[in-house]
Design a protein around this motif. Structure first.
Motif, PDB file in Angstrom:
ATOM      1  N   SER A 178      -9.199  -7.369  -4.908  1.00  0.00           N
ATOM      2  CA  SER A 178      -9.103  -8.050  -3.614  1.00  0.00           C
ATOM      3  C   SER A 178      -8.878  -9.549  -3.868  1.00  0.00           C
ATOM      4  CB  SER A 178     -10.391  -7.814  -2.825  1.00  0.00           C
ATOM      5  OG  SER A 178     -10.326  -8.408  -1.578  1.00  0.00           O
ATOM      6  N   PRO A 179      -8.137 -10.267  -2.997  1.00  0.00           N
ATOM      7  CA  PRO A 179      -7.680  -9.867  -1.656  1.00  0.00           C
ATOM      8  C   PRO A 179      -6.368  -9.086  -1.638  1.00  0.00           C
ATOM      9  CG  PRO A 179      -7.099 -12.135  -2.034  1.00  0.00           C
ATOM     10  CD  PRO A 179      -7.857 -11.688  -3.250  1.00  0.00           C
ATOM     11  N   LYS A 180      -5.733  -8.901  -2.798  1.00  0.00           N
ATOM     12  CA  LYS A 180      -4.521  -8.088  -2.817  1.00  0.00           C
ATOM     13  C   LYS A 180      -4.883  -6.623  -2.627  1.00  0.00           C
ATOM     14  CE  LYS A 180      -1.636 -11.072  -5.704  1.00  0.00           C
ATOM     15  NZ  LYS A 180      -0.776 -11.125  -6.916  1.00  0.00           N
ATOM     16  N   ILE A 229      -3.051  -2.430  -2.703  1.00  0.00           N
ATOM     17  CA  ILE A 229      -1.908  -1.573  -3.001  1.00  0.00           C
ATOM     18  C   ILE A 229      -1.379  -1.031  -1.678  1.00  0.00           C
ATOM     19  CG2 ILE A 229      -1.114   0.499  -4.190  1.00  0.00           C
ATOM     20  CD1 ILE A 229      -3.414   0.025  -6.201  1.00  0.00           C
ATOM     21  N   THR A 230      -0.156  -1.388  -1.350  1.00  0.00           N
ATOM     22  CA  THR A 230       0.437  -0.993  -0.078  1.00  0.00           C
ATOM     23  C   THR A 230       1.091   0.376  -0.168  1.00  0.00           C
ATOM     24  OG1 THR A 230       0.888  -3.330   0.332  1.00  0.00           O
ATOM     25  CG2 THR A 230       1.993  -1.732   1.759  1.00  0.00           C
ATOM     26  N   CYS A 231       1.797   0.624  -1.273  1.00  0.00           N
ATOM     27  CA  CYS A 231       2.575   1.858  -1.373  1.00  0.00           C
ATOM     28  C   CYS A 231       2.885   2.125  -2.845  1.00  0.00           C
ATOM     29  CB  CYS A 231       3.868   1.711  -0.569  1.00  0.00           C
ATOM     30  SG  CYS A 231       4.780   3.238  -0.328  1.00  0.00           S
ATOM     31  N   ILE A 232       2.923   3.401  -3.252  1.00  0.00           N
ATOM     32  CA  ILE A 232       3.300   3.783  -4.612  1.00  0.00           C
ATOM     33  C   ILE A 232       4.300   4.932  -4.543  1.00  0.00           C
ATOM     34  CG2 ILE A 232       1.195   3.043  -5.779  1.00  0.00           C
ATOM     35  CD1 ILE A 232       0.110   5.856  -5.574  1.00  0.00           C
ATOM     36  N   ASN A 233       5.169   4.995  -5.549  1.00  0.00           N
ATOM     37  CA  ASN A 233       6.142   6.078  -5.590  1.00  0.00           C
ATOM     38  C   ASN A 233       6.543   6.368  -7.026  1.00  0.00           C
ATOM     39  OD1 ASN A 233       7.998   7.957  -4.185  1.00  0.00           O
ATOM     40  ND2 ASN A 233       9.562   6.731  -5.185  1.00  0.00           N
ATOM     41  N   MET A 234       6.428   7.641  -7.420  1.00  0.00           N
ATOM     42  CA  MET A 234       6.853   8.095  -8.740  1.00  0.00           C
ATOM     43  C   MET A 234       8.249   8.682  -8.615  1.00  0.00           C
ATOM     44  SD  MET A 234       4.057   7.899 -10.845  1.00  0.00           S
ATOM     45  CE  MET A 234       3.937   9.270 -11.978  1.00  0.00           C
ATOM     46  N   TRP A 235       9.142   8.284  -9.538  1.00  0.00           N
ATOM     47  CA  TRP A 235      10.493   8.833  -9.494  1.00  0.00           C
ATOM     48  C   TRP A 235      11.195   8.632 -10.829  1.00  0.00           C
ATOM     49  CZ3 TRP A 235      15.712   7.602  -9.818  1.00  0.00           C
ATOM     50  CH2 TRP A 235      16.581   8.564  -9.305  1.00  0.00           C
ATOM     51  N   ASN A 236      11.582   9.733 -11.448  1.00  0.00           N
ATOM     52  CA  ASN A 236      12.440   9.728 -12.637  1.00  0.00           C
ATOM     53  C   ASN A 236      11.945   8.795 -13.741  1.00  0.00           C
ATOM     54  OD1 ASN A 236      14.685  10.652 -14.069  1.00  0.00           O
ATOM     55  ND2 ASN A 236      15.927   8.911 -13.440  1.00  0.00           N
ATOM     56  N   GLY A 237      10.672   8.912 -14.072  1.00  0.00           N
ATOM     57  CA  GLY A 237      10.117   8.145 -15.182  1.00  0.00           C
ATOM     58  C   GLY A 237       9.633   6.759 -14.846  1.00  0.00           C
ATOM     59  N   VAL A 238       9.768   6.346 -13.592  1.00  0.00           N
ATOM     60  CA  VAL A 238       9.337   5.011 -13.179  1.00  0.00           C
ATOM     61  C   VAL A 238       8.373   5.122 -12.005  1.00  0.00           C
ATOM     62  CG1 VAL A 238      10.062   2.781 -12.246  1.00  0.00           C
ATOM     63  CG2 VAL A 238      11.477   3.926 -13.959  1.00  0.00           C
ATOM     64  N   CYS A 239       7.255   4.437 -12.107  1.00  0.00           N
ATOM     65  CA  CYS A 239       6.311   4.339 -10.995  1.00  0.00           C
ATOM     66  C   CYS A 239       6.488   2.952 -10.369  1.00  0.00           C
ATOM     67  CB  CYS A 239       4.879   4.515 -11.471  1.00  0.00           C
ATOM     68  SG  CYS A 239       3.666   4.414 -10.133  1.00  0.00           S
ATOM     69  N   THR A 240       6.894   2.949  -9.088  1.00  0.00           N
ATOM     70  CA  THR A 240       7.097   1.699  -8.362  1.00  0.00           C
ATOM     71  C   THR A 240       5.893   1.449  -7.469  1.00  0.00           C
ATOM     72  OG1 THR A 240       9.481   2.117  -8.351  1.00  0.00           O
ATOM     73  CG2 THR A 240       8.653   0.423  -6.852  1.00  0.00           C
ATOM     74  N   ILE A 241       5.304   0.258  -7.594  1.00  0.00           N
ATOM     75  CA  ILE A 241       4.071  -0.074  -6.883  1.00  0.00           C
ATOM     76  C   ILE A 241       4.307  -1.319  -6.047  1.00  0.00           C
ATOM     77  CG2 ILE A 241       1.607  -0.550  -7.142  1.00  0.00           C
ATOM     78  CD1 ILE A 241       2.109   0.433 -10.174  1.00  0.00           C
ATOM     79  N   LEU A 242       3.997  -1.244  -4.766  1.00  0.00           N
ATOM     80  CA  LEU A 242       4.073  -2.411  -3.889  1.00  0.00           C
ATOM     81  C   LEU A 242       2.657  -2.899  -3.637  1.00  0.00           C
ATOM     82  CD1 LEU A 242       5.731  -4.335  -2.119  1.00  0.00           C
ATOM     83  CD2 LEU A 242       5.517  -2.673  -0.254  1.00  0.00           C
ATOM     84  N   ILE A 243       2.350  -4.099  -4.134  1.00  0.00           N
ATOM     85  CA  ILE A 243       1.027  -4.718  -3.974  1.00  0.00           C
ATOM     86  C   ILE A 243       1.205  -5.922  -3.071  1.00  0.00           C
ATOM     87  CG2 ILE A 243      -0.959  -5.719  -5.152  1.00  0.00           C
ATOM     88  CD1 ILE A 243       0.001  -4.282  -7.701  1.00  0.00           C
ATOM     89  N   SER A 244       0.833  -5.771  -1.789  1.00  0.00           N
ATOM     90  CA  SER A 244       1.131  -6.787  -0.772  1.00  0.00           C
ATOM     91  C   SER A 244       2.640  -7.009  -0.744  1.00  0.00           C
ATOM     92  CB  SER A 244       0.337  -8.066  -1.034  1.00  0.00           C
ATOM     93  OG  SER A 244      -1.054  -7.776  -0.974  1.00  0.00           O
ATOM     94  N   ASN A 245       3.125  -8.154  -1.225  1.00  0.00           N
ATOM     95  CA  ASN A 245       4.578  -8.384  -1.261  1.00  0.00           C
ATOM     96  C   ASN A 245       5.100  -8.449  -2.701  1.00  0.00           C
ATOM     97  OD1 ASN A 245       3.342 -10.827  -1.859  1.00  0.00           O
ATOM     98  ND2 ASN A 245       5.048 -12.025  -1.055  1.00  0.00           N
TER      99      ASN A 245
END
Length: 409
Positions: free
Chosen positions: A223-225, A227-243
């Protein structure tokens, strides 16, 4: 004077896929020659790898039976067909299954899984014959996902504070509960899940040595950040933490627990009216597209959709659309399959877009508009076969199969 078959073979072997598809329909001789070349050489595989964008091809391969002898031909034919959605003939069929308060759906090969608010997950075959009913908790099922682990088909059931992993047709021994899970994402046999407190973990799903999970990587977001959204795809995990967008290559040989992200990008979201900042919904599509929906709590104000195209490193491009002005509704569901974007809205309508390039995408230029009913669209998943694409589109009360057939090739 007709050319000898040997000369025609030499001509056809140098043609692109679209020309070959057209040649198959010229006459029986030409059709037989193309089919002969397909057996003699990996003709359609060459066409797929040369003409279909890599990210799209990766997604198509997941939906096909690898034992299918003509898999590359069918992938290419369907891909070429869907280059022009205007030429697709759509049929809409109401599912015969009677399921109360549907919350989620997933399809894989010949299986369909449907979750509901009473905690039940119902498994059907592709003809809607009931196979299995499970109920782990008497609360809303938020997500169901099929996956293969060591050639065993499993299913993940998500609730508000836990996810449960089961063999689809198991005896109950390979049953795993992960408590305190806020969100998760699955790709093939890897899962990334976020727990309360900010811990994010990537694990490999396996059956070796009596274990179901093997930890690959983890981190903690303080905190204060958040995790807004996560997505696994084709060997890469993309993570959106705030902006802040961060990526982890979870299949890399060099990855270690708690190792650094291999890519970071700080986003500057668009300036929008303050009244729309109260509700934001984020979607990560594949590993390069993020869609943000801005909506006010009252239904009088407009909704905006921002499309962010990640270009690698710290570079990105973004577009902002007034969705209420164009669709006269608010978006409730988003599905990206290959080069086809599907938007479901709260008035029960589904919009199909062909997206060869996201930089040229505009929400006004939809290719098809299909009316499903009067209730908000909640889920859209896709099953592709050698003859058509079938979209399973759900509201809280019904499941419709929207089937797209080719009128050419």
């Amino acid at each position: 004077m007709a050319l000898p078959p040997e000369i025609l073979e030499k001509i056809l072997i140098n043609c692109d896929g679209k020309t070959l598809l057209t040649a198959r329909n010229v006459c029986k001789l030409w059709g037989d020659l193309v089919d002969y070349l397909s057996k003699k050489t990996p003709l359609w595989r060459w066409c797929c790898h040369e003409e279909i964008p890599k990210k799209e091809l990766t997604q198509y391969l997941i939906h096909y039976n690898k034992e299918e002898p003509n898999i590359w031909f069918y992938i290419y034919k369907n891909w070429m067909t869907w280059q022009n959605i205007h030429d697709i003939r759509f049929e809409t069929v109401l599912s015969p299954a009677e399921i109360p308060r549907i919350t989620c759906i997933d399809v894989f090969e010949e299986y369909i899984a449907v979750g509901s608010e009473d905690g039940r997950v119902r498994i059907y075959d592709q003809y809607w014959k009931p196979l299995v009913i499970t109920r782990h908790q008497a609360e809303k099922v938020s997500k169901v996902t099929f996956f293969y682990s060591d050639s065993i088909l499993k299913i993940v059931t998500a609730f508000s504070k836990a996810i449960i992993i089961d063999d689809l047709f198991g005896d109950g021994y390979n049953h795993l509960i992960l408590e305190d899970v806020v969100s998760h994402s699955i790709y093939k046999n890897y899962i990334c899940y976020q727990k309360h407190g900010g811990r994010l973990t990537i694990e490999k799903l396996t059956n070796s040595n009596g274990r179901l999970l093997e930890e690959t990587w983890f981190t903690r977001v303080y905190s204060p950040k958040n995790i807004t959204c996560i997505n696994m795809w084709n060997g890469v995990c993309t993570i959106l933490i705030s902006n802040d967008v961060r990526k982890v290559n979870y299949v890399s040989k060099n990855i270690l627990p708690a190792s650094e992200y291999h890519e970071k990008c700080l986003l500057n979201f668009s300036s929008i009216p303050n009244s729309l900042t109260s509700q934001q919904t984020h979607h990560i599509l594949r590993d390069d597209i993020i869609i943000v929906l801005y909506r006010a709590e009252n239904l009088v104000d407009k909704e905006y959709m921002e499309v962010i195209m990640l270009e690698g490193g710290s570079k990105y491009v973004k577009k902002l659309f007034n969705t209420t002005e164009v669709l006269e509704a608010t978006i409730t569901c988003i599905c990206l399959y290959g080069n086809t974007l599907v938007l479901g809205v709260d008035t029960g309508i589904v919009y199909f877009y062909h997206v060869p390039s996201w930089k040229h995408f505009t929400i006004k230029e939809y290719a098809k508009r299909v009316i499903i009913g009067k209730h908000p669209i909640t889920n859209i998943v896709v099953r592709e076969t050698k003859n058509h694409r079938k979209f399973y589109i759900t509201s809280s009360f019904n499941i419709h199969e929207v089937i797209g057939f080719s009128t050419y090739f």
